[in-house]
Each structure stands twice: as C-alpha cells, then as structure tokens.
Design a protein around this motif. Structure first.
Motif, PDB file in Angstrom:
ATOM      1  N   ALA A  25       0.835  -1.201   0.000  1.00 39.33           N
ATOM      2  CA  ALA A  25       0.000   0.000   0.000  1.00 39.33           C
ATOM      3  C   ALA A  25       0.873   1.254   0.000  1.00 39.33           C
ATOM      4  O   ALA A  25       0.553   2.250  -0.652  1.00 39.33           O
ATOM      5  N   ALA A  26       1.995   1.170   0.709  1.00 41.65           N
ATOM      6  CA  ALA A  26       2.882   2.332   0.797  1.00 41.65           C
ATOM      7  C   ALA A  26       3.492   2.680  -0.569  1.00 41.65           C
ATOM      8  O   ALA A  26       3.769   3.848  -0.856  1.00 41.65           O
ATOM      9  N   ASP A  27       3.713   1.664  -1.413  1.00 42.53           N
ATOM     10  CA  ASP A  27       4.365   1.885  -2.702  1.00 42.53           C
ATOM     11  C   ASP A  27       3.384   2.101  -3.853  1.00 42.53           C
ATOM     12  O   ASP A  27       3.807   2.421  -4.975  1.00 42.53           O
ATOM     13  N   ALA A  28       2.091   1.906  -3.580  1.00 45.79           N
ATOM     14  CA  ALA A  28       1.125   1.913  -4.684  1.00 45.79           C
ATOM     15  C   ALA A  28       1.002   3.294  -5.325  1.00 45.79           C
ATOM     16  O   ALA A  28       0.774   3.399  -6.531  1.00 45.79           O
ATOM     17  N   GLY A  29       1.157   4.349  -4.528  1.00 43.11           N
ATOM     18  CA  GLY A  29       0.980   5.698  -5.040  1.00 43.11           C
ATOM     19  C   GLY A  29       2.002   6.040  -6.116  1.00 43.11           C
ATOM     20  O   GLY A  29       1.663   6.561  -7.176  1.00 43.11           O
ATOM     21  N   GLU A  30       3.255   5.696  -5.840  1.00 47.63           N
ATOM     22  CA  GLU A  30       4.306   6.008  -6.800  1.00 47.63           C
ATOM     23  C   GLU A  30       4.928   4.712  -7.299  1.00 47.63           C
ATOM     24  O   GLU A  30       5.958   4.254  -6.799  1.00 47.63           O
ATOM     25  N   LEU A  31       4.254   4.132  -8.251  1.00 44.20           N
ATOM     26  CA  LEU A  31       4.617   2.806  -8.730  1.00 44.20           C
ATOM     27  C   LEU A  31       6.002   2.778  -9.361  1.00 44.20           C
ATOM     28  O   LEU A  31       6.301   3.560 -10.257  1.00 44.20           O
ATOM     29  N   ARG A  32       6.870   1.887  -8.851  1.00 46.14           N
ATOM     30  CA  ARG A  32       8.184   1.701  -9.466  1.00 46.14           C
ATOM     31  C   ARG A  32       8.377   0.223  -9.749  1.00 46.14           C
ATOM     32  O   ARG A  32       8.267  -0.602  -8.852  1.00 46.14           O
ATOM     33  N   LEU A  33       8.646  -0.101 -10.996  1.00 40.27           N
ATOM     34  CA  LEU A  33       8.815  -1.509 -11.371  1.00 40.27           C
ATOM     35  C   LEU A  33      10.301  -1.832 -11.466  1.00 40.27           C
ATOM     36  O   LEU A  33      11.131  -0.932 -11.641  1.00 40.27           O
ATOM     37  N   PRO A  34      10.673  -3.102 -11.370  1.00 42.86           N
ATOM     38  CA  PRO A  34      12.077  -3.490 -11.559  1.00 42.86           C
ATOM     39  C   PRO A  34      12.577  -3.015 -12.927  1.00 42.86           C
ATOM     40  O   PRO A  34      11.782  -2.867 -13.862  1.00 42.86           O
ATOM     41  N   SER A  35      13.880  -2.817 -13.058  1.00 44.16           N
ATOM     42  CA  SER A  35      14.419  -2.139 -14.245  1.00 44.16           C
ATOM     43  C   SER A  35      14.077  -2.848 -15.556  1.00 44.16           C
ATOM     44  O   SER A  35      13.824  -2.195 -16.564  1.00 44.16           O
ATOM     45  N   TYR A  36      14.026  -4.186 -15.554  1.00 46.60           N
ATOM     46  CA  TYR A  36      13.743  -4.888 -16.817  1.00 46.60           C
ATOM     47  C   TYR A  36      12.283  -4.689 -17.255  1.00 46.60           C
ATOM     48  O   TYR A  36      11.888  -5.105 -18.329  1.00 46.60           O
ATOM     49  N   LEU A  37      11.462  -4.057 -16.403  1.00 45.34           N
ATOM     50  CA  LEU A  37      10.070  -3.787 -16.758  1.00 45.34           C
ATOM     51  C   LEU A  37       9.838  -2.306 -17.075  1.00 45.34           C
ATOM     52  O   LEU A  37       8.708  -1.871 -17.233  1.00 45.34           O
ATOM     53  N   ARG A  38      10.941  -1.553 -17.209  1.00 44.07           N
ATOM     54  CA  ARG A  38      10.794  -0.111 -17.398  1.00 44.07           C
ATOM     55  C   ARG A  38       9.924   0.270 -18.590  1.00 44.07           C
ATOM     56  O   ARG A  38       9.106   1.185 -18.512  1.00 44.07           O
ATOM     57  N   GLN A  39      10.080  -0.529 -19.689  1.00 44.25           N
ATOM     58  CA  GLN A  39       9.284  -0.231 -20.894  1.00 44.25           C
ATOM     59  C   GLN A  39       7.783  -0.304 -20.601  1.00 44.25           C
ATOM     60  O   GLN A  39       6.987   0.318 -21.266  1.00 44.25           O
ATOM     61  N   ALA A  40       7.436  -1.144 -19.633  1.00 43.50           N
ATOM     62  CA  ALA A  40       6.017  -1.377 -19.341  1.00 43.50           C
ATOM     63  C   ALA A  40       5.475  -0.411 -18.296  1.00 43.50           C
ATOM     64  O   ALA A  40       4.280  -0.393 -18.021  1.00 43.50           O
ATOM     65  N   GLU A  41       6.380   0.387 -17.711  1.00 44.76           N
ATOM     66  CA  GLU A  41       5.982   1.179 -16.556  1.00 44.76           C
ATOM     67  C   GLU A  41       4.863   2.179 -16.881  1.00 44.76           C
ATOM     68  O   GLU A  41       3.934   2.360 -16.087  1.00 44.76           O
ATOM     69  N   GLY A  42       4.940   2.790 -18.059  1.00 46.52           N
ATOM     70  CA  GLY A  42       3.926   3.775 -18.441  1.00 46.52           C
ATOM     71  C   GLY A  42       2.534   3.151 -18.499  1.00 46.52           C
ATOM     72  O   GLY A  42       1.569   3.668 -17.921  1.00 46.52           O
ATOM     73  N   VAL A  43       2.439   2.009 -19.191  1.00 36.60           N
ATOM     74  CA  VAL A  43       1.155   1.309 -19.334  1.00 36.60           C
ATOM     75  C   VAL A  43       0.631   0.901 -17.947  1.00 36.60           C
ATOM     76  O   VAL A  43      -0.548   1.069 -17.633  1.00 36.60           O
ATOM     77  N   ALA A  44       1.551   0.377 -17.147  1.00 42.11           N
ATOM     78  CA  ALA A  44       1.151  -0.098 -15.824  1.00 42.11           C
ATOM     79  C   ALA A  44       0.661   1.060 -14.962  1.00 42.11           C
ATOM     80  O   ALA A  44      -0.352   0.951 -14.280  1.00 42.11           O
ATOM     81  N   ARG A  45       1.373   2.170 -15.030  1.00 47.63           N
ATOM     82  CA  ARG A  45       0.969   3.334 -14.212  1.00 47.63           C
ATOM     83  C   ARG A  45      -0.405   3.838 -14.605  1.00 47.63           C
ATOM     84  O   ARG A  45      -1.227   4.170 -13.751  1.00 47.63           O
ATOM     85  N   ALA A  46      -0.650   3.880 -15.917  1.00 48.59           N
ATOM     86  CA  ALA A  46      -1.950   4.359 -16.387  1.00 48.59           C
ATOM     87  C   ALA A  46      -3.059   3.451 -15.869  1.00 48.59           C
ATOM     88  O   ALA A  46      -4.093   3.911 -15.381  1.00 48.59           O
ATOM     89  N   ALA A  47      -2.822   2.129 -15.962  1.00 49.33           N
ATOM     90  CA  ALA A  47      -3.851   1.180 -15.537  1.00 49.33           C
ATOM     91  C   ALA A  47      -4.030   1.196 -14.020  1.00 49.33           C
ATOM     92  O   ALA A  47      -5.091   0.850 -13.498  1.00 49.33           O
ATOM     93  N   ALA A  48      -2.970   1.598 -13.312  1.00 52.74           N
ATOM     94  CA  ALA A  48      -2.993   1.532 -11.857  1.00 52.74           C
ATOM     95  C   ALA A  48      -3.554   2.788 -11.207  1.00 52.74           C
ATOM     96  O   ALA A  48      -3.484   2.938  -9.988  1.00 52.74           O
ATOM     97  N   ALA A  49      -4.127   3.682 -11.994  1.00 49.91           N
ATOM     98  CA  ALA A  49      -4.767   4.863 -11.396  1.00 49.91           C
ATOM     99  C   ALA A  49      -5.853   4.368 -10.448  1.00 49.91           C
ATOM    100  O   ALA A  49      -6.700   3.575 -10.837  1.00 49.91           O
ATOM    101  N   GLY A  50      -5.807   4.778  -9.205  1.00 50.17           N
ATOM    102  CA  GLY A  50      -6.811   4.309  -8.240  1.00 50.17           C
ATOM    103  C   GLY A  50      -6.406   3.050  -7.511  1.00 50.17           C
ATOM    104  O   GLY A  50      -7.073   2.628  -6.573  1.00 50.17           O
ATOM    105  N   PHE A  51      -5.320   2.401  -7.917  1.00 51.81           N
ATOM    106  CA  PHE A  51      -4.827   1.177  -7.248  1.00 51.81           C
ATOM    107  C   PHE A  51      -4.200   1.571  -5.908  1.00 51.81           C
ATOM    108  O   PHE A  51      -3.293   2.408  -5.859  1.00 51.81           O
ATOM    109  N   THR A  52      -4.705   0.993  -4.838  1.00 52.45           N
ATOM    110  CA  THR A  52      -4.228   1.394  -3.504  1.00 52.45           C
ATOM    111  C   THR A  52      -3.293   0.361  -2.887  1.00 52.45           C
ATOM    112  O   THR A  52      -2.788   0.552  -1.786  1.00 52.45           O
ATOM    113  N   GLY A  53      -3.107  -0.776  -3.575  1.00 47.65           N
ATOM    114  CA  GLY A  53      -2.228  -1.800  -3.024  1.00 47.65           C
ATOM    115  C   GLY A  53      -2.869  -2.622  -1.923  1.00 47.65           C
ATOM    116  O   GLY A  53      -2.185  -3.349  -1.203  1.00 47.65           O
ATOM    117  N   ASP A  54      -4.193  -2.527  -1.785  1.00 45.43           N
ATOM    118  CA  ASP A  54      -4.893  -3.369  -0.798  1.00 45.43           C
ATOM    119  C   ASP A  54      -4.540  -4.836  -1.030  1.00 45.43           C
ATOM    120  O   ASP A  54      -4.487  -5.278  -2.178  1.00 45.43           O
TER     121      ASP A  54
END
Ligand code: BES
Ligand code: MN
Ligand code: ZN
Length: 493
Positions: free
Chosen positions: A23-52
């Motif tokens: 939950a603490a990390d959900a606000g500012e999503l950071r993915l492992p480096s090999y997933l950097r290309q996917a980070e934009g897509v993931a962040r967009a989809a994760a709007a509202g994701f609270t890490g519950d």
C-alpha cells in the motif's frame, strides 16, 4: 497443486509476470528495471490502485519485445496474512487463464521479511489452486486449470525462502489430503476406505492402529456401535500415531475427529433437500488426518496421535430406534432420543478409548457436531468449548494466526443438567435451546479428571459456498492449519 520454486532473478522467456506492491508503494509505482518499458502502461492502468492486499491490476505490456501479461498484486502492509491474500488472488486470477506459469518478482520486498513473505504467498497459491475434478469427464477446456508453476524471484534470499517454504508446503499437502477426503462422496469414502486412504501416511512415518467392530464390541463401545448398526458398512476406529521425538515424549497430545462418512440421521431421518451435504460429516476426522499428514511431512519434533471415529449413520431394519438405551465404553448409559444426534455417540466412546490407550494430558476433538453452531456463528468462526483456559487460548490464537478463527462458548453445570435422562445416565439431546453447548456437555461427561480438553464444533467451516483466498467453493480443509499452528506454538516452542 501447482509447483513452487524460488530464484534469484527473473528468468528469460515469455511468461506472465506479477509484481507485489505494498500500500505504501502503490501511489508512486516503481517496477524493476527490466520492466521499465512497461511502466507507463502499468501506471496508467494503476490509477486508483491502492495496493490493498489481494487487489489486482492486470495489463498486457511489451517486455523485451514480447507482449506479456503483467499483474500488479496488492500486498497491503506486507505481513503474512497480506502475502496470503496476494498469493490467493493471483492464483485465482490465473488458474484457468491459459497461462501455464507466472513469475512473481518479490525482489523489491524488504530483505529481512522477504523469505517469509514469499513462503506465505506460495502457501496461499498452492491452497487456492487445489481442485477436485476426478469425476468431471466432460470439463470444457476453458474451465480446466492451466497454471502449473509459480516462480518467485527473491534475489539473494533463495535459500531462506526455500527453508521457510518447506514446512508450509508439507502443511498444504495435509490440507489437500483432508479436502480430498471431504469432497469424495459417501459411496467412495466410508470407514474402511477412509482407513485405506490414510495408509498413505505410513510413508511419512505414521503408524496406523485400526479397531474393527469385533474389537469395539470387546471394548464395550455400545454408543459408537449403536450408530453403526443400521449400516452395511462396518465402523472403524483409526489411530494415526506420529512420534517425532523418538520416544522422548511419552504421553502424546491427542486429536480426535468425528468421522461420520454419511449422516442420513438414521431413523430420525433428515429431510431430503441438502442431505447430500452430510457426505462431509467426516470433516473433523479429515482435519485430524490432514494435520497428521502435515506434521509428519514436515518432521515436527512432537508426539501426536490422531484418532478418527469412522461410521456411517443409516436407517434400516437393524438401525437403532429413538428411545433405545446404549451402554458406552465408560460404563455410562445413554438414552438415544434422536438418532441424528450421532456425532456425540461416536466421540464419547472414542474419547474413552483414547484416554485408556494413550494416557494423554491434552485432547482436542474436532466435529461437525451441530447445525445450531451454524445458527450461532455462520461460516466465520468455529466454536470452541474447553475445560482449560490455557488450552482454549492456545487454540484461539493459533486459529487467529492462520485465519481459521474460533469463538469460545461456555460450559457449566446448569447446561450439563439439561441432558439428564429419567431412564439412563444421560440423553443424547437437550432442549432446542443451546444445542451446541449441550452437545459439548455430553462429550464433557466422558473426559476424565485432569485431562485438558477442547471441543471444536466446525459444522459451519468444513464446506464453503463461496471461494476465499485460500480455497475455492467446496471443501476448505479447515482445522489442518489450525492444529499445525497450535502444535508449532505450544508443543515445539
Ligand atoms: N452432522 C449433523 C450436524 C450438522 C448439520 C453439520 C448441518 C453440518 C451441517 C449432526 O449429526 C446432527 O444431525 N445434529 C443434529 C442434532 C440434533 C438432533 C440435536 C442437528 O444439529 O440438527
Ligand atoms: Mn446427525
Ligand atoms: Zn452428524
């Protein structure tokens, strides 16, 4: 069940990838480096994701030139229970998804807790993936499980994770063993076949002792035999002994399970609708067998005996009648006013035998004993009744720790009086009120002075109408993890 493995880094190759996010990390999503290309897509989809814990965000993203399923799975505060919610939710999502494997990248998780976190996640994944399809010959392909493997990336913590996982894996196998027994119908699992299934425990170092009806007659188990007498199937008492102390602990802790392999009610016949549920009236015995499976599988350093009272409650020309008086192994007599209150008749003789045979200081019995328990607690807690506060507290806290919750009920002389009979020492039913308590009072009359005893009425817990994070609809295996945790905390500590 799916296979679990731990690795230092993410393997190459196209697979689904899951990233646990607190939950603490959900606000500012950071993915492992090999997933950097996917980070934009993931962040967009994760709007509202609270890490519950157990919440999921799923996207398809380009990872090193291949489109893969990428799942963010919420892990809340990151404790063991949260890890279980995450593992269970992820498994439920992928089980029949077409994916055959998933990599869970937990390498970003706090190092000191990472191994325990990964092991708990793995345990929930194995538990949630358990299914029983043995009799489904026409299951459509899209309903068939596809997920067979979970690889968990833990960086430098591989050995620690494997060590944390080994005992949990053994317990998961015990749960699976119990669930299969519970799920099998009454024409497949009856007293003799229950015993045959349990022969599998011999390979784990468990020794079996079996009483047939002739032996029970010799011992004077008139109450148990009275229940069995309307059935074509012979009753059995099965004792599973596991001594991981090499004889150092003489008096075993004893678990006792109600194993009514089918409960029609006998001559006090149950109504037709829903009677099929009574195939799981052996859920207490299954939990006891599953717990022994787990303890032996993980080589616990304890001496435990699990005893199952196995009978089928049927109505026929030889069946016992309402009003019959039977003599129990203890010598006490019982007026059987309702042949459907059979569980206590089975348990009383098993408990008497157990005390003379094993001389235990502690007995815990588990039984789907009363419908009244479901009226009281629904499907959220099992009921616990005990003559010993320390024992009750140990079981209550074990239940809390593994998510198999208990709630304590009272015992007292006033309740005990309600089962006095005018013709015998006691009757097998009380008035309509306090039905679970009078059932417990009945069993209490067979517990000898000085023995710490707890009775768990698990009628509402053995079978689930809806899935949770550790099971699908159906058999839950309730009791196996609870007993295992109780042993860990109270006998191994
Ligand atoms: N196995 C049942 C209890 C039960 C009912 C378990 C429903 C799970 C779901 C038990 O043998 C039984 O029939 N109990 C009777 C006792 C009554 C006759 C005093 C009951 O609960 O109705
Ligand atoms: Mn019954
Ligand atoms: Zn029953």
């Amino acid at each position: 069940m799916i296979t679990i493995s731990f690795r230092a880094d993410c393997p190459a190759g196209a697979r689904a990838i899951a990233v646990p996010v607190t939950a603490a990390d959900a606000g500012e999503l950071r993915l492992p480096s090999y997933l950097r290309q996917a980070e934009g897509v993931a962040r967009a989809a994760a709007a509202g994701f609270t890490g519950d814990a157990g919440s999921i965000v799923e996207v398809h993203a380009d990872i090193d030139g291949t489109i893969r399923r990428l799942i963010l799975v919420g892990t809340g505060a990151g404790n063991d229970g949260d890890a279980e919610r995450a593992g269970g939710a992820l498994t439920a999502r992928l089980l029949t998804s077409g994916e055959t494997g998933v990599v869970v990248d937990a390498s970003g998780f706090d190092a000191p807790r990472r191994a325990a976190f990964a092991a708990s996640l793995a345990q929930a994944a194995t538990l949630r993936s358990w299914r029983f399809d043995a009799y489904r010959t026409k299951l459509p392909a899209k309903s068939k499980p596809t997920l067979t493997a979970i690889e968990i990336v833990v960086g430098e913590q591989v050995q620690a994770a494997e060590q944390a996982w080994a005992p949990l894996s053994a317990v998961s196998e015990g749960v699976a063993f119990a669930r299969a027994l519970v799920t099998e119908p009454g024409n497949i699992i009856y007293p003799e076949t229950f015993v045959e299934r349990c022969r599998a425990l011999e390979a784990l170092g468990v020794t079996l002792e079996v009483l047939d009806e002739a032996a029970m007659r010799e011992l004077g188990m008139g109450a148990l035999l009275g229940v069995s007498q309307g059935s074509e199937r012979e009753a059995r008492v099965l004792a599973l002994r596991y001594d991981g102390t090499a004889g150092a602990v003489e008096q075993p802790t004893v678990f006792v399970g109600k194993g009514v392999t089918f409960d029609t009610g006998g001559i006090s016949l149950k109504p037709g609708p829903g009677m099929e549920d009574m195939k799981w009236d052996m859920g207490g015995a299954a939990a006891v067998a599953g717990a022994l499976h787990g303890l032996a599988g993980r080589k616990a350093k304890v001496h435990v005996v699990g005893v199952c009272g196995l009978v089928e409650n049927m109505p026929d020309g030889k069946a016992q009648r309402p009003g019959d008086v039977v003599t129990t192994m203890s010598g006490q007599t019982v007026e059987v006013l309702n042949t459907d209150a059979e569980g206590r008749l089975v348990l009383c003789d098993v408990i008497t035998w157990v005390q003379s045979r094993f001389k235990p200081k502690t007995i815990v019995d588990l039984a789907t004993l009363t419908g009244a328990m479901i009226v009281s607690l629904g499907h959220e807690h099992g009921g616990i009744f005990s003559n010993d506060d320390a024992l009750a507290d140990g079981l209550l806290s074990a239940g809390k720790a593994v998510g198999e919750k208990l709630w304590r009920f009272p015992l007292s002389e006033a309740y005990d009086k309600l089962i006095d009979s005018p013709i015998a020492d006691m009757k097998n039913i009380g008035p309509r009120e306090a039905g679970s308590i009078t059932a417990a009072q009945f069993i209490a009359r067979f517990v000898e002075e000085g023995v710490a005893w707890a009775h768990l009425d698990i009628a509402g817990m053995v079978w689930a109408a809806k899935p949770s994070h550790t099971y699908d609809k159906g058999a839950t295996g309730y009791g196996v993890r609870l007993l295992d945790r109780f042993v860990t905390d109270r006998l191994e500590a």
